[in-house]
Design a protein around this motif. Structure first.
Motif, PDB file in Angstrom:
ATOM      1  N   GLU A  56       0.830  -1.202   0.000  1.00 14.62           N
ATOM      2  CA  GLU A  56       0.000   0.000   0.000  1.00 14.62           C
ATOM      3  C   GLU A  56       0.866   1.255   0.000  1.00 14.62           C
ATOM      4  N   GLU A  57       1.972   1.197   0.698  1.00 14.51           N
ATOM      5  CA  GLU A  57       2.860   2.364   0.775  1.00 14.51           C
ATOM      6  C   GLU A  57       3.449   2.683  -0.597  1.00 14.51           C
ATOM      7  N   ILE A  58       3.883   1.662  -1.331  1.00 15.48           N
ATOM      8  CA  ILE A  58       4.420   1.860  -2.675  1.00 15.48           C
ATOM      9  C   ILE A  58       3.333   2.383  -3.601  1.00 15.48           C
ATOM     10  N   ASN A  59       2.133   1.810  -3.514  1.00 18.54           N
ATOM     11  CA  ASN A  59       1.029   2.265  -4.346  1.00 18.54           C
ATOM     12  C   ASN A  59       0.691   3.722  -4.081  1.00 18.54           C
ATOM     13  N   ALA A  60       0.679   4.117  -2.816  1.00 18.02           N
ATOM     14  CA  ALA A  60       0.353   5.503  -2.479  1.00 18.02           C
ATOM     15  C   ALA A  60       1.402   6.456  -3.031  1.00 18.02           C
ATOM     16  N   ARG A  61       2.670   6.116  -2.881  1.00 17.21           N
ATOM     17  CA  ARG A  61       3.742   6.960  -3.414  1.00 17.21           C
ATOM     18  C   ARG A  61       3.650   7.057  -4.931  1.00 17.21           C
ATOM     19  N   ALA A  62       3.364   5.942  -5.569  1.00 16.94           N
ATOM     20  CA  ALA A  62       3.271   5.929  -7.027  1.00 16.94           C
ATOM     21  C   ALA A  62       2.123   6.809  -7.504  1.00 16.94           C
ATOM     22  N   ARG A  63       0.986   6.725  -6.863  1.00 15.61           N
ATOM     23  CA  ARG A  63      -0.152   7.549  -7.255  1.00 15.61           C
ATOM     24  C   ARG A  63       0.157   9.029  -7.150  1.00 15.61           C
ATOM     25  N   LEU A  64       0.806   9.418  -6.085  1.00 19.63           N
ATOM     26  CA  LEU A  64       1.173  10.830  -5.922  1.00 19.63           C
ATOM     27  C   LEU A  64       2.129  11.278  -7.024  1.00 19.63           C
ATOM     28  N   ALA A  65       3.107  10.436  -7.330  1.00 18.10           N
ATOM     29  CA  ALA A  65       4.103  10.795  -8.343  1.00 18.10           C
ATOM     30  C   ALA A  65       3.465  10.888  -9.727  1.00 18.10           C
ATOM     31  N   ILE A  66       2.591   9.940 -10.058  1.00 17.30           N
ATOM     32  CA  ILE A  66       1.950   9.952 -11.381  1.00 17.30           C
ATOM     33  C   ILE A  66       1.039  11.160 -11.510  1.00 17.30           C
ATOM     34  N   ARG A  67       0.253  11.427 -10.476  1.00 18.00           N
ATOM     35  CA  ARG A  67      -0.671  12.566 -10.538  1.00 18.00           C
ATOM     36  C   ARG A  67       0.086  13.881 -10.717  1.00 18.00           C
ATOM     37  N   ALA A  68       1.187  14.049  -9.992  1.00 18.53           N
ATOM     38  CA  ALA A  68       1.974  15.279 -10.112  1.00 18.53           C
ATOM     39  C   ALA A  68       2.530  15.428 -11.520  1.00 18.53           C
TER      40      ALA A  68
END
Length: 291
Positions: A254-266
């Motif tokens: 979940e931690e990796i997924n959350a970081r990835a979502r933030l990076a992609i959205r930015a």
């Protein structure tokens, strides 16, 4: 000891893939996908130049959008047959044909092993439906047999990932979080025909002549909306529905997924313009004729 024989039917992996969860996702968001890829299909349509009275085979027809355009072009004196391996998408295609009153025939079949009589078609057409054959040379050789002696083929296929930011940008955004697997452009998939030399080799070995490739590029609007945030919301939904990101992140924490979502959205928000989140999209428009 001899290895066990492979008893799986041809293209079994792709058939399972497009009749499972992926086929259902593409069905659920088919309108979105058709709208985003329409311009690339129109480029191949223009090169194909379907004429009134012609018989056309639409390879990988999906939910039928391209088949209906072809049907309007060939008119009542012509015929269009759409073929696809995805039962969910073909179900939608048949519903739409009935609603539109168009006499398009849809067949659930593997286009790489066609069952049509020789010399059945004037034109073979495809918008992104020919890159998934397990043996493309054999597939095109069989498809060529279905063409009339003066028949032709026209299709659109993606250029390399580096020219298609709808694929590349989300992956680049998380490169510092996850290591990615390089794309094998000689395996079935969206970029299987990204190499022009391979296209010429495959079609030439299959017996086609006069192979020509024309590059075509136009923006791919990954997200739409009234605000930049709404555009990003739309884009994020699509990034995680189809494409490599969902598969890459599925086994991660979940931690990796959350970081990835933030990076992609930015990364995607940087692309917002008046018409939406605009990313690059580039294809080859390929034409050839019977030899």
């Amino acid at each position: 000891m001899e290895p066990p024989a492979n008893t799986s039917p041809p293209n079994a992996e792709q058939i399972d893939y497009w009749n499972g969860p992926v086929g259902q996702r593409w069905l659920a968001y088919n309108d979105w996908l058709d709208e985003r890829t329409a311009a690339y299909g129109r480029a191949a349509f223009a090169a194909a130049a379907p004429q009134p009275g012609e018989a056309v085979l639409d390879i990988g027809c999906g939910a039928g959008a391209t088949s209906f355009e072809l049907a309007h072009a060939v008119g009542a004196g012509g015929s269009v047959t759409g073929v696809d391996i995805s039962a969910p998408l073909l179900g939608r295609a048949r519903e739409r044909a009935a609603a539109l009153g168009l006499p398009v025939e849809f067949r659930e079949a593997d286009a790489s092993r066609p069952t049509f009589a020789p010399h059945s078609f004037d034109l073979l057409y495809s918008r992104f439906g020919v890159m998934f054959f397990d043996d493309p040379t054999a597939a095109f050789a069989e498809l060529r047999k279905t063409l009339k002696p003066d028949g032709r083929i026209a299709f659109a296929c993606w250029q390399g990932p580096q020219f298609n930011d709808w694929y590349e940008r989300p992956l680049a955004a998380i490169a510092h979080i996850l290591e990615r697997t390089p794309v094998d452009t000689r395996q079935p998939g969206p970029f299987a025909f990204s190499d022009p030399d391979r296209i010429r080799e495959v079609l030439g070995d299959a017996g086609f002549a006069g192979v020509e490739l024309q590059p075509f590029a136009t923006p791919f609007y990954l997200g739409r909306g009234a605000t930049r945030e709404a555009m990003a919301d739309d884009a994020m939904e699509q990034v995680f529905r189809v494409g490599p990101i969902a598969r890459l992140l599925e086994p991660q924490s979940e931690e990796i997924n959350a970081r990835a979502r933030l990076a992609i959205r930015a990364s995607l928000l940087e692309l917002a313009c008046d018409d939406g989140l605009e990313v690059g999209g580039a294809v080859w428009v390929v034409t050839a004729r019977t030899g």
